[in-house]
Design an enzyme around this catalytic site. Structure first.
Site, PDB file in Angstrom:
ATOM      1  N   HIS A 198       0.828  -1.206   0.000  1.00  0.00           N
ATOM      2  CA  HIS A 198       0.000   0.000   0.000  1.00  0.00           C
ATOM      3  C   HIS A 198       0.864   1.258   0.000  1.00  0.00           C
ATOM      4  O   HIS A 198       0.562   2.240  -0.693  1.00  0.00           O
ATOM      5  CB  HIS A 198      -0.925  -0.026   1.218  1.00  0.00           C
ATOM      6  CG  HIS A 198      -1.737   1.212   1.391  1.00  0.00           C
ATOM      7  ND1 HIS A 198      -1.436   2.175   2.328  1.00  0.00           N
ATOM      8  CD2 HIS A 198      -2.831   1.665   0.740  1.00  0.00           C
ATOM      9  CE1 HIS A 198      -2.308   3.151   2.252  1.00  0.00           C
ATOM     10  NE2 HIS A 198      -3.176   2.873   1.304  1.00  0.00           N
ATOM     11  N   GLU A 205      -4.294   7.997   7.404  1.00  0.00           N
ATOM     12  CA  GLU A 205      -5.265   7.053   6.839  1.00  0.00           C
ATOM     13  C   GLU A 205      -5.508   5.890   7.801  1.00  0.00           C
ATOM     14  O   GLU A 205      -6.649   5.451   7.992  1.00  0.00           O
ATOM     15  CB  GLU A 205      -4.751   6.536   5.494  1.00  0.00           C
ATOM     16  CG  GLU A 205      -5.728   5.667   4.739  1.00  0.00           C
ATOM     17  CD  GLU A 205      -5.191   5.215   3.393  1.00  0.00           C
ATOM     18  OE1 GLU A 205      -5.901   4.451   2.701  1.00  0.00           O
ATOM     19  OE2 GLU A 205      -4.065   5.600   3.024  1.00  0.00           O
TER      20      GLU A 205
END
Length: 420
Positions: free
Chosen positions: A47, A127
């Site tokens: 990611h 996030e």
């Protein structure tokens, strides 16, 4: 509409579908490298790499990457899943070569500048914090963790904050070198696209890559278990899953059709029984998810702390009951909903582009839509009942609970209720 495929000598695959009448196209690179391909020390790096791909290459700054696509009215994005990372764009027909160049540039030539890395590290940590503050996000990570403990399949895609804080540019380069092999990349395009032109350009951009040996993927071994986090929230969040087959299993369509019938809409059993008749929740649904070698059938709902015990037990009772009395009317409605969702979704080049990539990754070919529809139509009531009976008898469920969940049954109690 015609699907065409081609494989370069190094294993890099191209799949396209020309959609006559369109003036735009969607295209991207799908790499079969996600969080299940990470070691424990790398968790979150796939990611992180997806984020850093947009932060500058050898010839473009992060601003120039964005401007290159947005100056022509296009759209550029990416995502990371457990088994795949995708970099994709949508542009007008004349700008397909530009999009191809930009996407290949960020996949092949990212520089991982240390200053940009530190800035993006903060973005990703935010996030992660946002996900932890969102109960109906984090609870699915917990469910995955108890279903597949102590293995890559059970780790979160975003990774833990302590890992994200430690990644260096060399760590990212190492992951690319290990995982971004040409035979694990798929160029997919749909809409106003020229197959032969894309193949020729792919040969120029990717044909030089050498295929190297990669570490084998750790199998997903379903275990089951429970994670319960008591917290003073407005809602008590409930998720439960049971093991099913992977996406190459014979019952993949059976499971998806049952998920629609059982918890896929307002007419589904869960919605009608739990929400409409009993008023125990606002949101409730079921879904069948699959990976290469394993899968799960999952139920989710949010309710009050006072109702969490009733809701949990009713979900189990309804699942067990469906194994004996699901009807042809329910299955026919689910078949129709599934076919409609499939066909309506494929009216956009973006959806077609993604489907092409996923089908090639799974089957190394793209099944014709008529073939898929026939498999959906062939799912019988008896097959669904057998599938549900297998779910109920298949072993220990996975259970994740968050909020005022003190009174919720334990996973062993629900497991016993499944086979009562």
């Amino acid at each position: 509409m015609s699907v065409r495929t081609h494989t370069l000598k190094n294993g890099f695959r191209i799949v396209t579908e020309n959609m006559p009448g369109l003036k735009s196209a969607s295209l991207g690179i799908w790499v079969t490298a996600g969080c299940r391909h990470e070691t424990a020390a790398q968790n979150g790096i796939a990611h992180f790499l997806e984020h850093m791909a947009f932060k500058g290459t050898e010839t473009r700054s992060s601003l120039e990457i964005a401007e290159a696509i947005e100056n022509v009215g296009g759209y550029l994005n990416a995502y990371t899943s457990r088994e795949m990372t995708a970099y994709y764009a949508r542009v007008l027909e004349d700008d397909v070569p530009l999009a191809m160049d930009v996407i290949s540039d960020i996949v092949l030539n990212s520089v991982f500048d240390p200053k940009e890395l530190e800035m993006e590290r903060g973005v990703i940590l935010s996030e992660i914090g946002q996900a932890l503050d969102t109960p109906d996000d984090v609870i699915f990570d917990w469910l995955q963790e108890v279903a597949y403990p102590d293995q890559p399949m059970g780790r979160p895609i975003l990774g833990p904050a302590e890992r994200v804080r430690s990644f260096t540019p060399d760590d990212l380069r190492r992951f690319v070198s290990e995982q971004y092999q040409p035979d694990r990349m798929i160029l997919s395009a749909a809409g106003a696209v020229d197959h032969d032109a894309l193949v020729a350009r792919a040969e120029e951009l990717f044909g030089h890559l050498e295929k190297r040996t990669v570490m084998p993927v750790v199998p997903g071994l379903y275990r089951g278990g429970e994670k319960r986090v008591v917290k003073d929230l407005e809602q008590a969040h409930f998720t439960l899953s049971l093991e099913t087959g992977g996406y190459r299993s014979d019952d993949i369509y059976t499971g998806q059709i049952f998920a629609v019938a059982f918890g896929g809409g307002m007419s589904s059993r869960l919605f009608q029984e739990v929400r409409e008749k009993r008023g125990l929740c606002y949101s409730i649904y079921a879904q069948a998810g699959a990976y290469a070698d394993t899968g799960t059938f999952t139920i989710y709902s949010g309710t009050s702390g006072a109702d969490i015990a009733d809701l949990s037990n009713i979900c189990i009772d309804e699942l067990r009951r469906a194994g004996g009395d699901v009807t042809e009317v329910e299955i026919a409605r689910a078949r129709t909903q599934m076919k409609a969702g499939l066909l309506m979704g494929l009216e956009s080049p973006s959806s077609r582009c993604e489907r092409l990539a996923r089908m090639v990754a799974i089957w190394d070919r793209v099944p014709d839509l008529d073939e898929v529809v026939a498999k959906i139509d062939n799912v019988s009531v008896g097959a669904v009942q057998s599938y549900v009976q297998g779910l109920c008898a298949g072993g220990k469920p996975s259970l994740a609970l968050y909020g005022p969940v003190q009174s919720a049954p334990e996973v062993d109690q629900l497991a016993a209720r499944l086979v009562a």
